[in-house]
Every structure is written in C-alpha cells, then in structure tokens.
Design an enzyme around this catalytic site. Structure first.
Site, PDB file in Angstrom:
ATOM      1  N   HIS A  42       1.401  -0.865  -0.338  1.00  0.00           N
ATOM      2  CA  HIS A  42      -0.065   0.237  -0.123  1.00  0.00           C
ATOM      3  C   HIS A  42       0.962   1.440  -0.115  1.00  0.00           C
ATOM      4  O   HIS A  42       1.334   2.044   1.220  1.00  0.00           O
ATOM      5  CB  HIS A  42      -0.681   0.003   1.373  1.00  0.00           C
ATOM      6  CG  HIS A  42      -2.018   1.175   1.517  1.00  0.00           C
ATOM      7  ND1 HIS A  42      -2.706   1.376   1.782  1.00  0.00           N
ATOM      8  CD2 HIS A  42      -2.355   1.473   0.475  1.00  0.00           C
ATOM      9  CE1 HIS A  42      -3.989   1.346   2.058  1.00  0.00           C
ATOM     10  NE2 HIS A  42      -3.348   3.075   0.949  1.00  0.00           N
ATOM     11  N   GLU A  67       1.089   2.746   3.698  1.00  0.00           N
ATOM     12  CA  GLU A  67       1.098   4.377   3.169  1.00  0.00           C
ATOM     13  C   GLU A  67       2.171   5.106   3.208  1.00  0.00           C
ATOM     14  O   GLU A  67       1.193   5.849   3.394  1.00  0.00           O
ATOM     15  CB  GLU A  67      -0.148   4.408   3.686  1.00  0.00           C
ATOM     16  CG  GLU A  67      -1.462   5.032   2.490  1.00  0.00           C
ATOM     17  CD  GLU A  67      -2.529   5.863   2.816  1.00  0.00           C
ATOM     18  OE1 GLU A  67      -2.876   4.504   4.232  1.00  0.00           O
ATOM     19  OE2 GLU A  67      -3.640   5.858   2.019  1.00  0.00           O
TER      20      GLU A  67
END
Lengths: 340, 340
Positions: free
Chosen positions: A6, A284
């Site tokens: 991610h 992320e």
C-alpha cells in the site's frame, strides 16, 4: 524480501497538481481545459521525486518493493464527469507505470479507476485492461464511494460492481477498497472517511454473499481493516445473527487486511484476532500521517517496526512481509519469479 | 457498585412499536395519526419487560445500575418532521422515566432528543429540560446525523450545536454521541453506521477546538470509541499534523469511551491506549449483538467478563465500573448519595 502492498504516488512533481487544477477549471470553462500533452514530466523529475522520498524511506526502513498506485486523495472521483475522471486516471496510472519502469525492482503498479458518481462501473474496464496488459499492474484500487462522502452507490455486494469483479477474476488481480477525498464536511478525509469506508466495506461483505458468486475474488481492506479487528467480536456476533457462516469461512478466504495501523498496540490486536494468512504488510507512506511519534521517536507510519516487535514465529512474519502478498497478488509473484 | 452507562429500552412492550407504526402512517395520512393517549402501557407490562430482560441479565452478570435511554435504532430522527420527532421523543423518554421510577435502584434515565434533519437543535431544549428537571435524567443522547446516514449536519464542533451544549453545561450532564437507524443502504445500522459515527465524532473533535468554548462539556463516545483506540497512533499523529495539543490534553478532559467492545482483545487494546480515567463500563444490552460467542460460551455483550480479566489494579477497575461514571454523570452521583 519485504513487500509493502500500500503505497501511493503522493510525491509526484508539482506539474501534475497544476495540470489537475487546470483540468478542474476546465470543467466550468471548457476553453481552459488543458490537453494531456501539455503535462510534461521528465524521467529525471520522476526519479528525483521517488529517490528522495519513498525509495529513501524504503531503504532506511528495510522494505524492498511497493505496490504503487496514484495518490488516493487526488483520485477525487466526485469531480467532473466520466470524461474528466477518465483522462485523470489515465495520466495518474501512466506516471505510476513510468515509476515502475524506472525502478522495476522497487515498484509495481496498482491502477486507479476512472470511476464517476452514477456511471456504470463497466466504463472502467478499458483503463483496467490497459493497466494490466500494457503496464503490468498487479491490482486495482476500487472506490466504494465515488461521490466522496455521500455514499450513494450500491453496496459492494451489488451486481452494479460485477463488471469490475469479472475482470478482476479474469486477470487474477485483487482490489484494495480505497476511497478518496471526502467532500462531506462531516468526514475528515484520512481520519474519518478512510477508516469508515474500510469498516463499511467489511460490514457490506458480511451482510452479502458476494464470494459465492466470485469465489476467486480478493479484496484488501486498507488501514488495518478500519474498525473491524478492534470490533471483531461484534462482527462475529453480527454474522451469527445474520445467519452467515463464521467469518473465517465467510470472509477470510477472500478478504485481507493491511498493516497501516500506526502504533504497536493496534498491530498487536490485529495479529491476535486476524489469522496471519490474512495480514499484508503495508505502510501507506508517504501518506496520511507523516510525523514522528513523540512516544517512540520513530515515524508513525514506520509500520515495519511494529511487526518486528510482534511475538510471532519468523515464518509467520515472512507471510506478513512477503508470502501473503505473493499469494494475493499472483501477477506480482509471477513477475518476481521471472526477474530471478 | 457497577454502573452500566449504556443501556437502551429495546424491550418495550409491543404496543409502543404499534403506536409508532401508526404515527409513521399518519405522516402521509393525517387522518390515521394516533393520539398520544391511545398508547396505553401498564406498569405491570413495563415491569415484566424489564424484569425478564435487562434486570435479569444485570443480576446474572453482576451490574447494579444502568443509565437507560430509549432504543437508539428506534429514534429514527429522519422520519417525519419536528412535530413527529417531538411527540415520539416525549413518549419514549416518559417510558424510560417510568422504568426508572419502578426500579429506582437499577435504572436512571438518559434522554433522546426530538432532533429532526435541518431543524435548529435549539428546538430540543424544552424536552431536554423536562427530562432533567421533571424526570431526573442524568444525560442525553445526541445524534450527530439526524438524517440517518446522509451526514448532512454540520460537525459537532459547529456553533449549530451550541444551544444543546449550553444546556448540558448548565445542567452538568454529559451527552452520549449516538446515531440511530441508517436509512442509507451503504451502512448497516449496528455494524457500520454506529461505529462510523463514533469514529467520525472523535475526528471532528480532534479537528475542532470545541472544549476551549466549553471546558466543562463531556461526551461519551459509545461502542468503545468506534475505530479510535485501534487507530490511536493515527489520531495522535493527525492531531500533531493539525497542530493540535496532544490528545490527552485536547480530548481526554472531555471525551470518554464506553466498553461496548464485544471481545476480550478489543477491551485489552482499549485499556492499553486509553487512560483508565476515560473508560466507562457499558454493555448496551440487550442491544446490537445478542448471541453467545461460540469461542467463549458467553454472550458477546457480557462485557463485564472482559474487564474482570484485564490486568489492572482493582482501584482502576473500580474507576471503570463506578468511579468514572459518578464523575462524568454528576447528577447520578448526587442521586446515589441521596439514596444512601
């Protein structure tokens, strides 16, 4: 190796944002609408934007490869119509593709789709196909709420979404369920809308029976699955009340959670309630929370540190860091094998 | 003693639901609108509905007193206009008041408000005042989304809500932030809408600076604070990025979390990241999840068992079970002292 499932291209050169602002202006003033060819970003600019940011941090923290998609908050599917979304998705995906060509060992693409509120998801299929076939992307990001916080699309279990799912099965790619910017003042984008969307998606999947129609379909729920692991007892209980099979059977052959949970106690909880086969390493970064945690002296989003500290066998950690991603993203696995 | 700060009258006699259905029919067919006097529920019926359900379980599980409010999912503020909500809130609050008179040692009331989408919250003040002054209620439930899943009210930090907050401070009562039924098919009521609302409320409070205007205001975020404790690192990091004080200063003088988290690992996480002074015992029984957890053989919502198992000093458990509630609900504390 360590695979981060991610990452978004949050550090694209400023020219991208400038072009997008002109595109948005062009929605109301067609004479101002820029041509795609007016966006020029050199390979050197791409390289610099990555080397100074994501790649530097990956090397510092010890991850090897990031599944890399366009900046989630910039997808903004609620802006303009399908044509606007289509041009924008095409540009953003191409940049991620170029990054993956410049750094083939470190980045592989995941596509944003040209979703648009009220438009049949079938319209996203050509972009999806291009990204898989021409760009070698291994996944997509699917926005369950292209309205940006008004939630007027049918649940993910509705046939509305089946044209996307059919292609996902055909190409053997998973989708990360990921919303974009909230244009609803009730919902902070990264603090409420993202997390709510994850929670909402899990509950929609519990209510429905989607994986009977698509036993091969795979979803990654980002941000640690929203509230789901923390309330796993509630979800097990609701599944039982709704006469669904136990979650392990009903969800966990098809649904996976990433580790974007920015403190050790959260990751510990996740590892306690979610089977290790369903947890995928992710950070992320550079994403929602960029600062240093004063309680640890390390970046909040340096999630590898939390997993390193878990009391798990090294074979289980290997699943979280690599093995599960290679299983959930088979096109990535094939690519890695072919690179050996 | 053990105080459960979150119970709803989910077991009211069927006559209540029948009357409500007639009221809803009366919205489109005014000739069918029932009079309030047509609802007749005897004290014996009330007693039976409580003795067989909430009171029986309280005694079995070992809690003494429940802060008792009308059934949350039945508030349905999105149905009808202010007049409809006003009559309905008045009826539901009166029933909770009668329960509290029948079982003065076991139940004390918390008011639902006659909220209605788009109507100034000031309109709720008379019902609030009646419940505090005449009924002896010690709290209110405040719905941050009276639309039922469309989220078109301003954030809780907006001046829109100040007329309610001014009365809360005047009467020294807290509000539980609690939505009602979702009429948005994207959101399952108890599996998504409730949890999302909790998460959303926490993030609104982080973004804003409400407690500078109201240093005495107190909110209870139910269902364990939604996703907030699981993502406490994210929220600490977002507060830092937003240049807010640390959450302990910014939120935790005014915001409390209940223990409606239906498995031990969730409660363990909460106790790890949330200071013990901010945790209030609650079960929401008979509420969202009524079944028996096959993994433990006990009811999911028997939350006392989870707290009993926590590795905490008994003085800390006493805070969770009683002390914090007496501090957050001072009118309850005064009432208990006067009963001694």
């Amino acid at each position: 190796m360590i695979i981060d499932c991610h990452g978004h291209y949050t550090t694209a050169p400023k020219a991208l944002e400038d072009w997008r602002n002109r595109q948005i202006a062009g929605i109301t003033d067609p004479a101002a609408m820029p041509r795609v060819a007016e966006l020029r970003i050199s390979d050197d600019e791409l390289r610099e934007s990555i080397e100074k940011n994501q790649l530097r941090l990956m090397q510092e923290r010890g991850s090897d490869l990031t599944i890399f998609s366009p900046r989630a908050s910039f997808m903004a599917h609620h802006i303009g119509d399908f044509a606007v979304s289509s041009t924008w998705a095409s540009i953003c995906n191409e940049l991620c593709y170029r990054v993956s060509k410049l750094f083939p060992k470190n980045f592989v693409g995941a596509a944003m789709l040209p979703q648009s509120p009220g438009v049949d998801p079938k319209s996203c299929v050509p972009e999806l196909e291009k990204c898989v076939k021409e760009y070698g992307f291994v996944a997509i990001n699917l926005n369950p709420d292209p309205s940006g916080g008004h939630w007027n699309s049918p649940p993910l279990t509705d046939r509305h979404w089946y044209p996307i799912y059919e292609r996902m099965v055909e190409y053997d790619i998973p989708a990360m369920i990921h919303v974009s910017t909230s244009c609803n003042p009730a919902f902070h984008t990264t603090g409420a809308h993202y997390i709510n969307a994850d929670t909402t998606a899990v509950m929609q999947l519990i209510q429905g029976d989607l994986f009977r129609d698509f036993p091969q379909l795979r979803f990654v729920i980002p941000h640690g699955g929203g509230a789901a692991p923390y309330h796993w007892g509630r979800y097990r209980g609701l599944a039982q009340e709704l006469k669904r099979p136990v979650l392990r059977e009903h969800l966990l052959n098809n649904v996976f959670f990433d580790t974007c949970v920015y403190h050790l106690p959260g990751i510990e909880l996740m590892a306690k309630v979610i089977p290790v086969d369903n947890i995928l390493f992710a950070s992320e970064m550079l994403g929602a929370v960029k600062g240093v945690d004063p309680e640890t002296g390390h970046n909040f989003d340096d999630t590898k540190r939390y997993i390193d500290k878990l009391d798990l066998r090294s074979s289980d950690k290997q699943k979280i860091f690599e093995g599960n991603a290679r299983r959930v993203y088979p096109r990535l696995d094939r690519r890695l094998k072919s690179q050996q």
